[in-house]
Design a protein around this motif. Structure first.
Motif, PDB file in Angstrom:
ATOM      1  N   ASP A   1       0.810  -1.315   0.087  1.00 41.65           N
ATOM      2  CA  ASP A   1       0.152  -0.091   0.010  1.00 41.65           C
ATOM      3  C   ASP A   1       0.921   1.307  -0.113  1.00 41.65           C
ATOM      4  O   ASP A   1       0.436   2.169  -0.752  1.00 41.65           O
ATOM      5  CB  ASP A   1      -0.970   0.049   1.224  1.00 41.65           C
ATOM      6  N   ARG A   2       1.801   1.221   0.805  1.00 37.83           N
ATOM      7  CA  ARG A   2       2.602   2.459   1.005  1.00 37.83           C
ATOM      8  C   ARG A   2       4.076   2.619   0.173  1.00 37.83           C
ATOM      9  O   ARG A   2       4.604   3.546  -0.177  1.00 37.83           O
ATOM     10  CB  ARG A   2       3.203   2.595   2.299  1.00 37.83           C
ATOM     11  N   GLN A   3       4.619   1.153  -0.548  1.00 39.48           N
ATOM     12  CA  GLN A   3       5.540   1.262  -1.252  1.00 39.48           C
ATOM     13  C   GLN A   3       5.171   0.422  -2.468  1.00 39.48           C
ATOM     14  O   GLN A   3       6.145  -0.455  -2.739  1.00 39.48           O
ATOM     15  CB  GLN A   3       6.790   0.800  -0.440  1.00 39.48           C
ATOM     16  N   GLY A   4       4.114   0.759  -3.368  1.00 36.66           N
ATOM     17  CA  GLY A   4       3.778   0.020  -4.370  1.00 36.66           C
ATOM     18  C   GLY A   4       4.050   0.705  -5.585  1.00 36.66           C
ATOM     19  O   GLY A   4       4.950   1.413  -5.515  1.00 36.66           O
ATOM     20  N   LEU A   5       3.649   0.362  -6.596  1.00 35.55           N
ATOM     21  CA  LEU A   5       3.556   0.964  -8.170  1.00 35.55           C
ATOM     22  C   LEU A   5       2.096   1.442  -8.482  1.00 35.55           C
ATOM     23  O   LEU A   5       1.241   0.832  -8.139  1.00 35.55           O
ATOM     24  CB  LEU A   5       3.976  -0.100  -9.135  1.00 35.55           C
ATOM     25  N   ALA A   6       2.466   2.606  -9.227  1.00 33.74           N
ATOM     26  CA  ALA A   6       1.183   3.342  -9.686  1.00 33.74           C
ATOM     27  C   ALA A   6       0.759   2.328 -11.042  1.00 33.74           C
ATOM     28  O   ALA A   6       1.388   1.596 -11.548  1.00 33.74           O
ATOM     29  CB  ALA A   6       1.406   4.655 -10.198  1.00 33.74           C
ATOM     30  N   PRO A   7      -0.855   2.291 -11.426  1.00 33.50           N
ATOM     31  CA  PRO A   7      -1.054   1.476 -12.665  1.00 33.50           C
ATOM     32  C   PRO A   7      -0.309   1.825 -13.414  1.00 33.50           C
ATOM     33  O   PRO A   7       0.081   0.922 -14.392  1.00 33.50           O
ATOM     34  CB  PRO A   7      -2.541   2.096 -12.638  1.00 33.50           C
TER      35      PRO A   7
ATOM     36  N   SER B   1       8.709   8.990  -8.666  1.00 35.74           N
ATOM     37  CA  SER B   1       8.271   9.421  -9.657  1.00 35.74           C
ATOM     38  C   SER B   1       6.822  10.075  -9.865  1.00 35.74           C
ATOM     39  O   SER B   1       6.411  10.189  -8.763  1.00 35.74           O
ATOM     40  CB  SER B   1       7.796   7.832 -10.712  1.00 35.74           C
ATOM     41  N   GLU B   2       6.627  10.820 -10.807  1.00 34.57           N
ATOM     42  CA  GLU B   2       5.354  11.691 -10.723  1.00 34.57           C
ATOM     43  C   GLU B   2       4.081  10.788 -10.761  1.00 34.57           C
ATOM     44  O   GLU B   2       3.069  11.082 -10.225  1.00 34.57           O
ATOM     45  CB  GLU B   2       5.616  12.699 -11.963  1.00 34.57           C
ATOM     46  N   ALA B   3       4.250   9.736 -11.230  1.00 34.73           N
ATOM     47  CA  ALA B   3       3.281   8.794 -11.685  1.00 34.73           C
ATOM     48  C   ALA B   3       2.889   8.166  -9.992  1.00 34.73           C
ATOM     49  O   ALA B   3       1.773   8.265  -9.536  1.00 34.73           O
ATOM     50  CB  ALA B   3       3.412   7.697 -12.496  1.00 34.73           C
TER      51      ALA B   3
ATOM     52  N   GLN C   1      -0.788   8.362  -5.342  1.00 35.73           N
ATOM     53  CA  GLN C   1      -1.080   8.335  -4.033  1.00 35.73           C
ATOM     54  C   GLN C   1      -1.909   9.480  -3.704  1.00 35.73           C
ATOM     55  O   GLN C   1      -2.734   9.296  -2.493  1.00 35.73           O
ATOM     56  CB  GLN C   1       0.347   8.660  -3.265  1.00 35.73           C
ATOM     57  N   ALA C   2      -2.109  10.623  -4.327  1.00 33.90           N
ATOM     58  CA  ALA C   2      -3.076  11.540  -4.110  1.00 33.90           C
ATOM     59  C   ALA C   2      -4.339  11.424  -4.428  1.00 33.90           C
ATOM     60  O   ALA C   2      -5.235  12.126  -4.248  1.00 33.90           O
ATOM     61  CB  ALA C   2      -2.272  12.698  -4.716  1.00 33.90           C
TER      62      ALA C   2
ATOM     63  N   THR D   1      -2.627  -1.326  -2.576  1.00 30.11           N
ATOM     64  CA  THR D   1      -1.944  -0.243  -3.282  1.00 30.11           C
ATOM     65  C   THR D   1      -3.279   0.664  -4.088  1.00 30.11           C
ATOM     66  O   THR D   1      -3.144   1.434  -4.914  1.00 30.11           O
ATOM     67  CB  THR D   1      -1.188  -0.642  -4.519  1.00 30.11           C
ATOM     68  N   GLY D   2      -4.621   0.517  -3.708  1.00 28.00           N
ATOM     69  CA  GLY D   2      -5.721   0.981  -4.159  1.00 28.00           C
ATOM     70  C   GLY D   2      -6.293   0.644  -5.383  1.00 28.00           C
ATOM     71  O   GLY D   2      -7.401   1.018  -5.796  1.00 28.00           O
ATOM     72  N   TYR D   3      -5.680  -0.546  -6.153  1.00 27.58           N
ATOM     73  CA  TYR D   3      -6.290  -0.930  -7.485  1.00 27.58           C
ATOM     74  C   TYR D   3      -5.797  -2.218  -7.574  1.00 27.58           C
ATOM     75  O   TYR D   3      -6.528  -2.840  -8.644  1.00 27.58           O
ATOM     76  CB  TYR D   3      -5.767   0.131  -8.338  1.00 27.58           C
TER      77      TYR D   3
END
Length: 527
Positions: free
Chosen positions: A90-96, A189-191, A196-197, A258-260
């Motif tokens: 959740d806290r140190q994952g990857l964005a989609p 990374s920006e992604a 996270q936001a 990670t939210g997804y």
């Protein structure tokens, strides 16, 4: 380029299910990490050494914790491990967007042929395990350097294996690969910041679902998702049907990282299955496969029934022959309004309709050709292939790996499953040009032949396994030496896969390949 699939890179370990149960209520993740990790790792100004400087998928973190157990003697219960993996993912994952193009490793698509722009990356990193395993991590330069040292410490023969002993492997790894990886796969990374936001996504509700299981066919239905016990935990109930009309039902539970990152564990028609989906903007995409036989799986897409989320996911069947009529099932979400069909296709009548499925009877004229859009009111995204004749047949996948097993050994056989894809010629009427279009998966008669002279000599067709003529399912032979074979060899082999599709008085032929390999000894969550 040498053909290399994930199935040939490494085997797999059925470990995903261990992450689904609820964590114990008495221990927080932070407390567990301090108690279990700090005896070896140290606290620094920017977190915990090594741990705080990586981002990974749930499977990646699971492998890290498991390695600590196996190699370094970490004592941790299954429940505690679930809690730690959930916290880190959740806290140190990857964005989609950071998983795009390499999700096949998480989804257990082990017949994927990998291809990367960097030949050095292919040779240095993707020769022992999948390149996707690396692409699904993010580290700063210092951590990538630590990883290089770890490889030589854990696997000292790395420098002496193929593509290692012919070069300064260690020097190239440190001086060239570390900067390349740090640049392409950075910790920050920006992604990731943007993801996270984002506000939490809506998961509860009814999901319209469509899928295709190789060797079995298409299916669709509705998956109801309700809140379970604990954060990000859900119960699910699926009610649907196969394209041949047989019912399909499943019940289970799911957990979101990670939210997804949706990981489902369910029983479908009495068979335990798993789901690895990505959830984003009211859509689910991924793969559902047998828990104990991950090569048997289905591509799945789903859409949530909610305001503003009107979509057509699929049309079953996805093709219609010119001059013929058929019953079509249009599957999606928010299906309301007039059905829009391709020009040349007439709506004869509506059999059934709901927000998730519209069943219509249609008739096409003799001139209808091409792939055209299908919509229901504001819901779009579906397509229907219209054809007059099949110009070519392609075997999918074109290359697969099966593995011998059983016969008293602890490893199961790994099947290879194939579909026959029909293709139509483009506007010029000539097959094999850029404007050819895919019709869809069609019934075929399946068989195998020797792939080369060595396969003829070793009688691979006789010993390597059996192809089911109706389904395209290839079951490899038994493990162990075979005294009947030349030199008592095992039942490995190299076979040509043949699909024959009848059209009028002729039979169109498509060809693929299956390598029948030794047993699958290792089974990591990421190959």
């Amino acid at each position: 380029m040498k053909i290399r699939t994930l199935a040939t890179a490494m085997g797999s370990m059925a470990a995903l299910g261990v992450v689904l149960a609820a964590p114990p209520a008495h221990a927080s993740a932070e407390a567990l990490i301090r108690a279990k990790c700090l005896p070896c790792h140290t606290e620094t100004e920017d977190g915990i050494s090594r741990i705080s400087h990586q981002r990974k998928t749930p499977e990646g973190w699971l492998m890290s914790v498991a390695r600590m157990q196996i190699v370094h003697g970490l004592k941790i219960t299954d429940e505690e491990r679930r809690t730690v993996v959930k916290h880190l993912a959740d806290r140190q994952g990857l964005a989609p967007s950071e998983t795009t193009g390499v999700r096949y490793a998480m989804e257990r698509r082990l017949n994927t042929v990998e291809a990367f722009e960097s030949e050095k990356f292919t040779q240095m990193c993707a020769r022992c395990h999948s390149g996707a395993r690396v692409m699904l991590q993010r580290r700063p330069a210092a951590e990538w350097e630590h990883l290089v040292h770890f490889h030589l410490g854990q696997f000292p023969t790395t420098e002496y294996q193929a593509l290692g002993r012919d070069r300064d492997w260690f020097g190239i790894a440190l001086k060239e690969m570390v900067p390349e990886l740090a640049s392409k796969l950075p910790l920050q990374s920006e992604a990731w910041k943007q993801w996270q936001a984002r506000a939490p996504q809506t998961v509860k509700g009814e999901w319209s679902l469509s899928g295709h299981l190789t060797g079995r066919g298409g299916f669709s239905g509705v998956m109801k998702v309700t809140a379970g016990e604990g954060r990000d935990r859900y119960t699910l109930a699926f009610d649907g049907r196969w394209d041949d009309g047989r019912p399909m039902q499943g019940r289970g539970r799911a957990l979101i990282y990670t939210g997804y990152e949706w990981r489902g564990d369910l029983v479908v028609d009495g068979t335990p299955m798993r789901q690895v989906f990505a959830v984003e903007d009211g859509m689910m995409r991924g793969r559902m496969f047998l828990r104990d036989q991950d090569e048997v799986g289905a591509d799945v897409v789903a859409s949530l029934q909610q305001a503003g989320n009107s979509r057509v996911l699929a049309v079953h069947p996805a093709y219609l022959k010119a001059g013929e009529g058929a019953e079509l099932r249009i599957v999606g979400s928010g299906l309301a309004g007039e059905v829009t069909l391709p020009q040349g296709v007439k709506l004869v009548g509506t059999v059934k309709r709901s927000a998730t499925e519209v069943v219509v009877r249609v008739q096409s004229d003799a001139a209808a050709r091409g792939v055209h859009a299908v919509a229901v009111g504001k819901a779009s995204g579906g397509s229907l292939a219209l054809y007059d004749s099949i110009a070519a047949v392609k075997v999918s996948p074109a290359f697969a790996v099966a593995r011998i097993g059983g016969n008293g050994t602890p490893t199961a056989k790994v099947e290879a499953r194939f579909d026959a894809e029909a293709w139509a010629a483009g506007a010029d009427g000539k097959a094999g040009t850029e404007d050819d279009f895919r019709i869809g998966v069609v019934p075929a008669k399946w068989s195998v032949e020797p792939f080369d002279e060595a396969a003829v000599r070793d009688q691979d067709v006789e010993f390597a396994g059996l192809m089911d003529a109706a389904s395209g399912v290839f079951v490899p032979g038994d493990a162990g030496p075979n005294p009947v074979r030349r030199m008592s060899a095992s039942n490995v082999g190299n076979l040509k896969v043949v699909a024959e599709v009848a059209q009028g008085g002729e039979r169109l032929r498509g060809e693929g390949q299956v390598i029948v390999a030794p047993p699958r000894w290792n089974n990591p969550p990421l190959p």
